[in-house]
Design a protein around this motif. Structure first.
Motif, PDB file in Angstrom:
ATOM      1  N   ALA A  95       0.826  -1.203   0.000  1.00 18.50           N
ATOM      2  CA  ALA A  95       0.000   0.000   0.000  1.00 18.50           C
ATOM      3  C   ALA A  95       0.860   1.252   0.000  1.00 18.50           C
ATOM      4  O   ALA A  95       0.618   2.205  -0.759  1.00 18.50           O
ATOM      5  N   ASN A  96       1.883   1.286   0.848  1.00 17.56           N
ATOM      6  CA  ASN A  96       2.749   2.457   0.921  1.00 17.56           C
ATOM      7  C   ASN A  96       3.495   2.690  -0.382  1.00 17.56           C
ATOM      8  O   ASN A  96       3.652   3.830  -0.835  1.00 17.56           O
ATOM      9  N   THR A  97       3.974   1.615  -0.998  1.00  7.86           N
ATOM     10  CA  THR A  97       4.729   1.747  -2.244  1.00  7.86           C
ATOM     11  C   THR A  97       3.846   2.258  -3.368  1.00  7.86           C
ATOM     12  O   THR A  97       4.259   3.119  -4.159  1.00  7.86           O
ATOM     13  N   ILE A  98       2.624   1.743  -3.478  1.00  6.45           N
ATOM     14  CA  ILE A  98       1.696   2.213  -4.515  1.00  6.45           C
ATOM     15  C   ILE A  98       1.423   3.702  -4.332  1.00  6.45           C
ATOM     16  O   ILE A  98       1.433   4.473  -5.296  1.00  6.45           O
ATOM     17  N   LEU A  99       1.200   4.122  -3.090  1.00  5.32           N
ATOM     18  CA  LEU A  99       0.879   5.521  -2.835  1.00  5.32           C
ATOM     19  C   LEU A  99       2.066   6.435  -3.143  1.00  5.32           C
ATOM     20  O   LEU A  99       1.912   7.508  -3.728  1.00  5.32           O
ATOM     21  N   ARG A 100       3.261   6.017  -2.768  1.00  3.87           N
ATOM     22  CA  ARG A 100       4.448   6.825  -3.043  1.00  3.87           C
ATOM     23  C   ARG A 100       4.696   6.967  -4.538  1.00  3.87           C
ATOM     24  O   ARG A 100       4.998   8.061  -5.034  1.00  3.87           O
ATOM     25  N   VAL A 101       4.603   5.861  -5.284  1.00  6.99           N
ATOM     26  CA  VAL A 101       4.829   5.910  -6.731  1.00  6.99           C
ATOM     27  C   VAL A 101       3.763   6.753  -7.407  1.00  6.99           C
ATOM     28  O   VAL A 101       4.063   7.579  -8.293  1.00  6.99           O
ATOM     29  N   ALA A 102       2.502   6.592  -7.018  1.00  3.75           N
ATOM     30  CA  ALA A 102       1.418   7.378  -7.609  1.00  3.75           C
ATOM     31  C   ALA A 102       1.627   8.866  -7.345  1.00  3.75           C
ATOM     32  O   ALA A 102       1.408   9.701  -8.229  1.00  3.75           O
ATOM     33  N   ALA A 103       2.054   9.225  -6.142  1.00  6.87           N
ATOM     34  CA  ALA A 103       2.281  10.627  -5.807  1.00  6.87           C
ATOM     35  C   ALA A 103       3.393  11.228  -6.658  1.00  6.87           C
ATOM     36  O   ALA A 103       3.292  12.363  -7.128  1.00  6.87           O
ATOM     37  N   GLU A 104       4.459  10.478  -6.875  1.00  7.20           N
ATOM     38  CA  GLU A 104       5.561  10.982  -7.700  1.00  7.20           C
ATOM     39  C   GLU A 104       5.132  11.143  -9.149  1.00  7.20           C
ATOM     40  O   GLU A 104       5.525  12.106  -9.822  1.00  7.20           O
ATOM     41  N   ILE A 105       4.322  10.215  -9.653  1.00 12.23           N
ATOM     42  CA  ILE A 105       3.822  10.335 -11.028  1.00 12.23           C
ATOM     43  C   ILE A 105       2.949  11.576 -11.168  1.00 12.23           C
ATOM     44  O   ILE A 105       3.065  12.342 -12.131  1.00 12.23           O
TER      45      ILE A 105
END
Length: 487
Positions: free
Chosen positions: A341-351
């Motif tokens: 969950a944390n990784t998906i959120l971090r990657v989405a935020a950077e995109i």
């Protein structure tokens, strides 16, 4: 002479050993939310140390700040989206066709994969309808903009394969021309299985009949009067279609052989509606708020009370070993889900931070972005970003899109550090050609000059390659076609 005989040597090597837990974590990361939910349900039944969390509190959102700025001089990009992120990372077909009832179902793949490679595991899973359509779209469309639009249309499909949203509405959401969406949609209606992406049953059947070269005026009249067919009003149908009873019977038999819901089955599966993993909305102060979709978050806890009770009652070494193994597996699963969950959120935020211009102005403003850019910024490996962006969707003001479609290659600029998205350049080439007049048809060299005047350092062969990918004829052929009506 060489002596032959037994010998004892010491050799030091490094080798990565993928434990079952590591393999599980990797597979969770690259799996869709439906696959993860199915796996968690299996684990809840199999592991007594796990229990479902009743709390519905959402995971902590991420606020992505995007500063206000003026549009840049280049018509390709419009603005610079670079800005900081402030984040608090959480640890934690309705078809309307009365004649044809719908059905829904789901299938969960087996996760018993110890001793097999990830490639073997992935190869065994039948591809879903959306995966098959995505593959056909990649083969059918060379322009990344067209692929992005196609991806959006695939995401909007309902379980029957219908797409009741108008082309104008989709075009407005994506910031592109309605004609472009209509052309892509018409082409995708001929994908396998034919009849998808249609607004209603009438259009769906018409596409399938056209594919069979059977859409004549009489058949079209029958499709225009499906309500008479449903009421079995044979007399009115004979009058509307202008045929005799024998021909009408044959036409009805042809329609009954068609598939009224082409999206309802693919490889034996029902086409599932896309449920976004990340939700995105704009706040009054201009920042973007990202949060994980609580509907896609499996919520499980380690039942430590049960473990303590069972541990007290355990009498044999085998019982204690079983309890320890299940406790370890439960802890690992909870940690793996939190990390996912944390990784998906971090990657989405950077995109979102890097592609903010797209969300403001549309497809033509995608910035250059590759996996390494996101990986370096977040301190991850490129393979991790690749897994995160596969089969993950984000609900944005411009529609629900797959994360991987925000990645596009870069073309250098003539002004130093500025670079441009290859997709944005293709979009600009299309705009330049669409604006041509019979007296002013642009050659590839002329397009190069126009682009360089806008700050794009591009070679003639690259323009020719992009023009071919867009299926744009040469300047000589375009001029001939534009002058043809005047002859």
């Amino acid at each position: 002479m060489v002596s032959l005989g037994p010998r004892l040597d010491f050799r030091q090597t490094q080798q990565l050993v993928m434990t079952p837990q590591l393999r599980q974590a990797i597979k969770l990361l690259q799996s869709s939310n439906l696959e993860v939910s199915a796996f968690v349900e299996e684990e809840l039944e199999r592991n007594p140390m796990l229990e479902r969390e009743e709390s519905t509190a959402p995971a902590a959102p991420v606020a992505v700040e995007c500063d206000s700025f003026e549009a840049a001089s280049s018509p390709l990009m419009g603005e610079d989206a670079a800005s900081p992120i402030e984040a608090d990372w959480s640890s934690s077909y309705e078809s309307g066709d009365a004649l044809y009832p719908s059905s829904r179902g789901a299938r969960a793949d087996s996760w018993e994969d110890e001793g097999r490679s990830l490639e073997e595991i992935a190869g065994e899973r039948p591809r879903s309808l959306r995966e098959l359509l995505a593959e056909q779209a990649r083969l059918a469309f060379g322009h990344p903009r067209d692929r992005l639009i196609a991806s959006h249309l695939i995401a909007l499909l309902d379980p029957a394969g219908r797409l009741p949203i108008s082309d104008a509405t989709i075009a407005q959401a994506l910031g592109c021309e309605t004609e472009t969406v209509s052309a892509i949609r018409a082409r995708m209606q001929r994908f396998d299985p034919p009849g998808l992406f249609c607004a209603d049953l009438r259009e769906c059947l018409a596409v399938q009949l056209a594919e069979l070269n059977r859409l004549d005026p009489a058949m079209q009249a029958l499709l225009d009067n499906l309500e008479l067919l449903a009421r079995r009003d044979t007399h009115a149908l004979l009058h509307a279609c202008g045929v005799d009873a024998e021909d009408l019977s044959g036409m009805v038999a042809e329609i009954r052989r068609l598939n009224p819901k082409p999206g309802a089955s693919a490889e034996g599966e029902v086409a599932q509606l896309v449920v976004p993993d990340v939700l995105m909305r704009r706040l009054p102060d201009g920042t973007w708020l990202l949060e994980l979709n609580p509907e896609t978050l499996p919520r499980v806890l380690v039942n430590r009370g049960f473990h303590a009770t069972a541990q007290t009652g355990a009498r044999s070494k085998e019982d204690r070993a079983f309890l320890a193994e299940k406790l370890q597996a439960a802890n690992w699963l909870v940690r793996s889900l939190e990390q996912r969950a944390n990784t998906i959120l971090r990657v989405a935020a950077e995109i979102v931070r890097r592609q903010e211009a797209f969300f403001r102005h549309g497809v033509g403003h995608l910035r250059p972005l590759i996996l390494r850019d996101v990986a370096d910024e977040l301190g991850m490996h490129e393979s991790t970003v690749s897994r995160v962006t596969a089969n993950k969707y984000i609900a944005t003001p411009r529609g629900t899109l797959e994360l991987k479609y925000f990645f596009t290659t870069a073309i250098a600029g003539t002004r130093g550090g500025e670079s441009f998205s290859a997709e944005a350049i293709r979009h600009r080439i299309r705009d330049l050609v669409d604006a041509e007049t019979p007296a002013d048809v642009l050659s590839d060299d002329a397009i190069v000059e126009r682009l360089r005047a806008e700050g794009v350092d591009i070679a003639r062969r690259t323009v020719a390659k992009y023009r071919d990918a867009l299926r744009i004829p040469s300047s000589v052929q375009r001029k001939r076609e534009k002058l043809a009506p005047a002859l």
